[in-house]
Scaffold this active site. Structure first.
Site, PDB file in Angstrom:
ATOM      1  N   CYS A 158       0.861  -1.112   0.063  1.00 14.30           N
ATOM      2  CA  CYS A 158      -0.027  -0.055  -0.035  1.00 14.30           C
ATOM      3  C   CYS A 158       1.055   1.330  -0.152  1.00 14.30           C
ATOM      4  O   CYS A 158       1.701   1.410  -0.930  1.00 14.30           O
ATOM      5  CB  CYS A 158      -0.861   0.033   1.387  1.00 14.30           C
ATOM      6  SG  CYS A 158      -2.187   1.053   1.035  1.00 14.30           S
ATOM      7  N   HIS A 168      -3.495  -5.615   0.973  1.00 18.19           N
ATOM      8  CA  HIS A 168      -2.821  -6.041   2.022  1.00 18.19           C
ATOM      9  C   HIS A 168      -2.988  -7.544   2.704  1.00 18.19           C
ATOM     10  O   HIS A 168      -3.794  -7.885   3.285  1.00 18.19           O
ATOM     11  CB  HIS A 168      -3.530  -5.116   3.315  1.00 18.19           C
ATOM     12  CG  HIS A 168      -3.559  -3.803   3.290  1.00 18.19           C
ATOM     13  ND1 HIS A 168      -2.359  -3.094   3.651  1.00 18.19           N
ATOM     14  CD2 HIS A 168      -4.278  -2.964   2.491  1.00 18.19           C
ATOM     15  CE1 HIS A 168      -2.593  -1.910   3.450  1.00 18.19           C
ATOM     16  NE2 HIS A 168      -3.633  -1.673   2.730  1.00 18.19           N
ATOM     17  N   GLU A 173      -1.063  -8.597   4.833  1.00 21.58           N
ATOM     18  CA  GLU A 173      -0.895  -8.739   6.463  1.00 21.58           C
ATOM     19  C   GLU A 173      -2.222  -8.727   6.982  1.00 21.58           C
ATOM     20  O   GLU A 173      -2.353  -9.047   8.099  1.00 21.58           O
ATOM     21  CB  GLU A 173       0.067  -7.606   6.965  1.00 21.58           C
ATOM     22  CG  GLU A 173      -0.592  -6.301   6.764  1.00 21.58           C
ATOM     23  CD  GLU A 173      -0.646  -5.294   5.432  1.00 21.58           C
ATOM     24  OE1 GLU A 173      -0.690  -6.215   4.495  1.00 21.58           O
ATOM     25  OE2 GLU A 173      -0.724  -4.205   5.462  1.00 21.58           O
TER      26      GLU A 173
END
Lengths: 266, 1004
Positions: free
Chosen positions: A96, A224, A226
């Protein structure tokens, strides 16, 4: 067993550092959050680490353009260290805002080992809006990217950004990214086909969600992974059967495994 | 190059400092997404036809740079080489009918300008001098048949807010002919010496009130007289003489007393002695807060309560090692005047409450609830100076987006209520939750301690004139002529890095206490912290300022954002300053805490304020008020039941309060921090309305935090007692629906009311106060009955607007925010149906309670039969349902609220992508109800639950002793069918049509 060390880079406005720390720790790494000023003042150096993570967030508030001011800071305060990090064969991952920083600094696409020239950018979504939505990604099986090894299925992960539209300088740049197999992940629909908005959430050229350099060790993406490392991150976990770990975790496991085998001294 | 633009460099006459103007625009062929969305708003919202809108960003740089360096700044920093072009020696504006330039007025926070300075410093390896800076503005190049009047409407109605921004409209000819005057962008550096004025209070009552009103002190006559007599006490005067002060208060002193004694800080109305009359019965109520709110918490008495009512936010236990912190604030008046800046400041402002609670919490979620006028409100009915509801909505939304997303705090929950009553006075509630370890280096984290000798350190932003009188301004009603100095623009990144620095300092034990600078600024934060040790001495000239020329009183009460005040022990100060330096956070020692029982404030070694602690904090006397209540009667509905209820169901689905808010929700980041478990949107394609949010802030623990809210001003129009009880029940049942443990839910109250003080100008003040009395009584009943303690709250009165000689009050509005704990997040449940063949149950008894319902609202009726609450039955049901959820017996659970059973069932059905069949004759009801009453009554404490057929017996055993019934099944197809009591279909619909009705209203 020796744990690879990850440097999660902090700066004013970075806010997905915690998510990245959790994902890397889950993947078996030793993680430190290090402020850019701590590296700039040489209180610490990147030498100690095998993986450098540029996390998401709004570095410097996205003022001027997303990632631009941090990229500018890195360029004038830290570029030599970063270039050395790459030439030492280590791994860099940006998500990002981190991806935005990487392309604006010129770390990606990094043609012919030139990590200083900006040839691509990430600009405002075609929708004109920040959007938080989950998207399907298809991994390019021919890419050398370390982070996506052995990911064969479609991925489902969130995007949360207002400036994620991937744009290239010219046709030549795009052709080269394609022919070098530097496209790593692309936005698709649930069937794996290219499908326009909202599946491609920002209008990226060729539905590109993330690219790597020619070595496959330097990689950035808008979505994302994560934020999908455990089952309950998934938006429909209450209605589908899923494994305990989210499919985003594989990115981090791959990085940690690679670092353990190839970078850490025996 | 045409005249006027030979070189976009311009010399400031006084200082010969060059001013450069760099313009940045998009290359031809690149999508200008901002321009496109502005065009959309011009066409759709303002209904002005334009062909195209392009944008150009302007950086006006006032710094000693030569042309070579400016060129580098323009090309290397300000321009994206792939998508943009720029010019530092000419303009990019060409081919337009009208150009509108918009930028912040001098002195208003310019976040981009500030960042640009840092970027230039990095790029050129220089440091900007104090009088050098960057101002940013934007050009909108508009093409089409746009007249002068249209351009003005576009400017004031969309692009610029005249309170904080200037705008300039030019056509192509005048643009190229204009003279450059870039100095106007920058704050004039005044030469004026700061002054302290003494105020003579030895005057008659009328004059005393004039001093209070004209100075925006918002103090009443009794309070002014109290201050006057303090300054007559010979002992006080003797002490003052010793420090060089006379017998008149200084403006610094008067301002501090006004701030500290403000309604905002002291909650005078909530603590008043009230003569209350209800249906001829009279009683005296000594403090609504003590009698009903605090009392409820005492009577509920949960062992997980940690710190309630006495800090910036409430604190409860989470698990063995962590506590949770929660606070919700209102930011109504600033948001009415500047929706973007007001909401942004509201959200970053409430962030500082948990940050300033105990030793400080890290922030884990935001929740935002708004009340607006309808977005289709006719423009011609708007009074002057009132912004259109749609503009307020969009501005507030953007402010919350920037505040939440940039701080990296997920916005996980919210609600929007639309009603014409909020056109003049919108409500903006912003809430933030935090988490902190129970102990930090052996100290209990929720306890503040200040030792005499600790240094007073101000951390974060600098002080300017912005936000002066915020605390007292909130006690004044809005008027057409209001000229607010109270509006300001928050800077989330400044606050984010401050928070990061302070958490590091906290975990290293580098300070003793922390509190935020909100209402009242330093006067409040230092004043409050001094209570812990007994006094302080402050040197105001040390306070860093945005620009020179601020008077000491302004420094003392300014509400400039992003600041915290800390008590740092002398031994730790060097380490503390190092941490701040690493994070680029400004920190300044401005004084010292003492045990002197005095607040002693100096400016350049002269005492400018010297007040007894006791007088400042306990000098205020109790307000005495009158309240009298009479039930209002509305027209009772007298229509016969329609044979087909589908049109009504669709009307309710499309109504503003019920319809999908996906457009808003998607623009907030609800994933950041990686803790999300139940998201705001759930279901087969992630678009169903979740009852509550669940997050798991500790990745390696099982527990989760559940957040929900309840708000329903319609019920309050009938009776505020049952409104209060209903919204508490709504907040709690939302929490329970996703799996929160009903024995571990805390609530916050937020009262927004009109002025409840009876006076000649406010003839129904006693009724508004009575509504407040009944609301707090309802709060007590529901909180104690359901076993949910209040842990913090906020009250905002004076939510009224003056148009000519008419005062328009908002309806009494109570927001209840709930924060609960779920023992195991893996057991959480969502509202979408999961499998065909699942059994559909209704839990709870349905009453004939259409009063204030959305069904009646769509027929322009209010009714009288407002839903009541049977707290005992509800509490029992919530306990049983929770057990069933924890046993894994529940596939889906959705609470029945707006639109009743019919809506809840329809939403569950289309969110799960499967049809449903219901039989109304099986619904347990009070007496005999019509089909429309059964479907649309908004009776409290009910759920629509689906259960796997094989779990039927276990589920029913678990629910035994409660009112519940199986009323249907989940279908395999897309049909939504409801069979009425006489066996005929009253609704026969397709779920995708229902979903479309629900989604189209706010699909912007």
């Amino acid at each position: 067993m020796n744990k690879p060390k990850v440097c999660v880079l902090l700066a004013a406005g970075i806010n997905r550092d915690y998510d990245a720390v959790c994902a890397f720790e889950r993947a078996g790494a030793q993680v430190e959050r290090v402020h850019v000023n701590t590296l700039a003042s040489c209180e610490k150096t990147l030498k100690e680490y095998q993986i450098l993570m540029f996390p998401g967030g709004f570095s410097f508030g996205d003022d001027i353009a997303s990632g631009k001011v941090l990229a500018n800071k890195l360029k004038y305060k830290l570029l030599d260290q970063i270039l050395e990090f790459i030439s030492d064969g280590k791994l860099i991952f940006g998500v990002c805002n981190g991806f935005q920083v990487m392309v604006k600094l010129g770390l990606l696409p990094g043609f012919d080992g030139d990590y200083r020239s900006q040839l691509t950018t990430l600009t405002f979504n075609d929708s004109g809006k920040f959007e938080d939505r989950w998207v399907y990604l298809r991994v390019n099986p021919n890419s050398d990217c370390i982070f996506t090894r052995e990911i064969d299925d479609l991925l489902y992960v969130p995007v949360c950004h207002g400036e994620g539209k991937f744009v290239v300088k010219n046709e030549e740049t795009l052709n080269r990214i394609c022919s070098n197999q530097q496209i790593v992940v692309q936005y698709v629909d649930a069937e794996g086909s290219f499908a326009g908005y909202p599946f491609n959430p920002n209008g990226s050229v060729n539905n590109i969600a993330g690219i790597c350099d020619e070595t496959g060790r330097v990689f950035g993406m808008m979505p994302h992974p994560e934020d999908f490392v455990r089952r309950t991150h998934y938006p429909r976990w209450t209605r589908e059967d899923l494994p305990e770990s989210g499919s985003g975790l594989k990115f981090f496991i791959n990085a940690v495994e690679y670092a353990r085998k190839n970078i850490l001294p025996d | 190059m045409r005249e006027g633009h030979a070189k976009l460099m311009f010399f400031n006459q006084q200082t010969s400092q060059p001013i450069w103007r760099v313009e940045v625009g998009f290359k031809p062929g690149v999508v200008d997404a901002l321009g496109e969305s502005v065009k959309k708003s011009i066409v759709e919202d303002l209904r002005i036809d334009v062909d195209s809108v392009k944008t150009v960003d302007v950086y006006t740089i006032k710094a000693a740079l030569d042309e070579v360096r400016v060129k580098r700044v323009a090309t290397e920093l300000l321009t994206d080489p792939i998508t943009q072009i720029s010019s530092y020696d000419g303009t990019l504006a060409k081919d337009f009918s009208k150009v509108i330039e918009v930028g912040y007025k001098p002195g208003v926070t310019d976040n981009v300008g500030r960042t640009t300075v840092e970027g230039i410093e990095d790029l050129l390896n220089i440091k900007f001098k104090e009088d050098e800076s960057v101002h940013t503005s934007r050009l909108y190049l508009i093409n089409g048949q746009v007249g002068e009047g249209d351009a003005k409407r576009i400017s004031t109605g969309l692009l610029a807010n005249p309170i904080t921004e200037y705008y300039l409209i030019l056509d192509e000819r005048s643009w190229f002919a204009r003279k450059r005057d870039d100095e106007k962008y920058f704050m004039a550096t005044g030469e004026r010496e700061p002054i302290v004025t003494e105020v003579d209070l030895n005057v008659d009552n009328e004059e005393l009130m004039r001093i209070s009103t004209e100075g925006v002190l918002s103090l009443n006559l009794e309070e002014m007289q109290k201050i006057r007599s303090y300054f007559k006490d010979p002992k006080i005067l003797e002490e003052r003489k010793r420090v060089g002060l006379g017998d008149k208060p200084t403006d610094v002193e008067l301002e501090m007393l006004a701030q500290t004694w403000s309604e905002h800080c002291k909650h005078k109305i909530f603590n008043a002695l009230i003569d209350y009359e209800e249906n001829g019965k009279k009683e005296k109520i000594d403090s609504l807060f003590n009698s009903y709110i605090k009392k409820a918490t005492e009577d509920v008495d949960k062992d997980w309560l940690v710190s309630v009512f006495d800090d910036n936010a409430g604190v409860i236990g989470f698990n063995e090692d962590y506590n949770l912190v929660f606070k919700v604030e209102t930011h109504n008046h600033p948001s009415a005047l500047d929706p973007y800046g007001g909401a942004l400041t509201g959200i970053v402002g409430v962030n500082r409450d948990p940050m300033g609670t105990g030793l400080g919490a890290n922030l884990i979620f935001n929740t935002d609830i708004f009340c607006f006028g309808p977005p289709d409100f006719p423009y011609e009915k708007l009074p002057q100076k009132v912004l259109h509801p749609k503009r307020i909505f969009k501005g507030v939304r953007k402010g919350v987006e920037h505040g939440g997303n940039k701080m990296g705090i997920p916005t996980i929950n919210g609600a929007i209520v639309f009603d014409e009553a909020y056109v003049y006075n919108p409500l903006v509630y912003c809430g933030t939750g935090g988490m902190m370890p129970k102990e930090i280096l052996g100290r209990e984290s929720h306890v503040k301690m200040v030792e005499p000798g600790d240094l007073i350190v101000m951390v974060g932003g600098k002080i300017g004139k912005d936000g002066i009188h915020g605390a007292t301004f909130s006690s004044v009603k809005l008027e057409e002529t209001t000229s607010p100095t109270a509006v300001q623009i928050g800077a989330p990144i400044v606050q984010k890095k401050m928070m990061d620095a302070l958490l590091e300092a906290r975990d290293r034990g580098l300070y003793n206490a922390i509190t935020d600078n909100g209402a009242g600024g330093l006067s409040s934060s230092v004043g409050e912290m001094s209570e812990f040790c007994g006094g302080c001495v402050v040197d105001l000239e040390k306070v860093p300022t945005k620009y020179p020329g601020l008077d000491p009183w302004e420094l003392w009460v300014s509400e400039s954002q992003e600041r915290m005040t800390l008590a740092v022990p002398l031994d730790d100060i060097d380490e503390f300053m190092k941490v701040c330096e690493k994070w680029d956070v400004e920190a300044t020692v401005i004084g010292e805490f003492r045990s002197s029982e005095k607040i002693d404030v100096k400016y350049e070694n002269k005492t400018v304020l010297y007040l007894n602690m006791d007088f400042v904090h306990r000098g205020l006397s109790q307000l005495k008020l009158r309240a009298s209540w009479k039930r209002r009667e509305f027209k009772s509905p007298d229509f016969s039941q329609p044979a087909d209820l589908l049109p009504d169901l669709k009307n309710i689905l499309s109504s503003l309060n019920v319809c999908s808010k996906e457009w808003v929700i998607r623009q907030y980041d609800h994933e950041v921090q990686g803790a999300s478990v139940v998201k705001p949107l759930v279901g087969k394609v992630n678009d169903g309305p979740s009852d509550a949010a669940v997050i798991k802030p500790l990745p390696d623990k099982g527990e989760g935090v559940v957040v929900s809210n309840g708000i329903n001003p319609k019920f309050g129009e009938i009776d505020t007692y049952w409104m209060a009880a209903s919204v508490i029940d709504e907040a709690v049942r939302n929490c329970v629906a996703v799996g929160a443990n009903p024995d571990h839910i805390a609530i916050l109250d937020n009262f927004c009311w009109g002025n409840p003080i009876l006076s000649e100008d406010n003839p129904d003040g006693d009724f508004k106060l009575a509504q407040l009395v009944r609301a707090t009584q309802g709060c007590y009943y529901a909180a104690v009955g359901l076993g949910v303690p209040f842990i913090s709250g906020k009250d905002s009165f004076h939510n009224e607007y003056q148009v000519e000689d008419k005062t328009i009050s908002i309806p009494p509005t109570l927001l209840i925010s709930a924060m609960g704990v779920i023992e195991d997040t893996k057991k959480a449940v969502t509202m979408d149906v999961k499998r065909k063949g699942n059994l559909v149950y209704i839990l709870g008894l349905t009453g004939n309670e259409l009063g204030g319902s959305h069904y009646l609202m769509t027929k322009n009726l209010v009714g009288n039969s407002v839903p009541k609450l049977n707290a005992e039955a509800a509490k029992k049901l919530y306990g049983s349902l929770h057990k069933a959820i924890m046993e894994g017996l529940v596939s889906s659970c959705h609470d029945c609220s707006e639109g009743g059973l019919g809506l809840a069932a329809a939403e569950s059905s289309f969110a799960g992508g499967l049809g449903m069949e219901l039989n109304l004759s099986n619904v347990p009801m009070e007496g005999s109800l019509r089909d429309d009453e059964i479907l649309f009554s908004e009776t409290n404490s009910r759920f629509i639950v689906t259960v796997l057929p094989e779990k039927k017996a276990d589920f029913e055993r678990m629910l035994k002793g409660n009112v519940f019934a199986q009323i249907g099944k989940v279908r395999a197809d897309d049909d939504f069918k409801v069979i009425g009591k006489d066996g005929k279909l009253v609704i026969d619909a397709n779920i995708y049509n229902l979903k479309e009705a629900w989604q189209r209203t706010l699909d912007w």
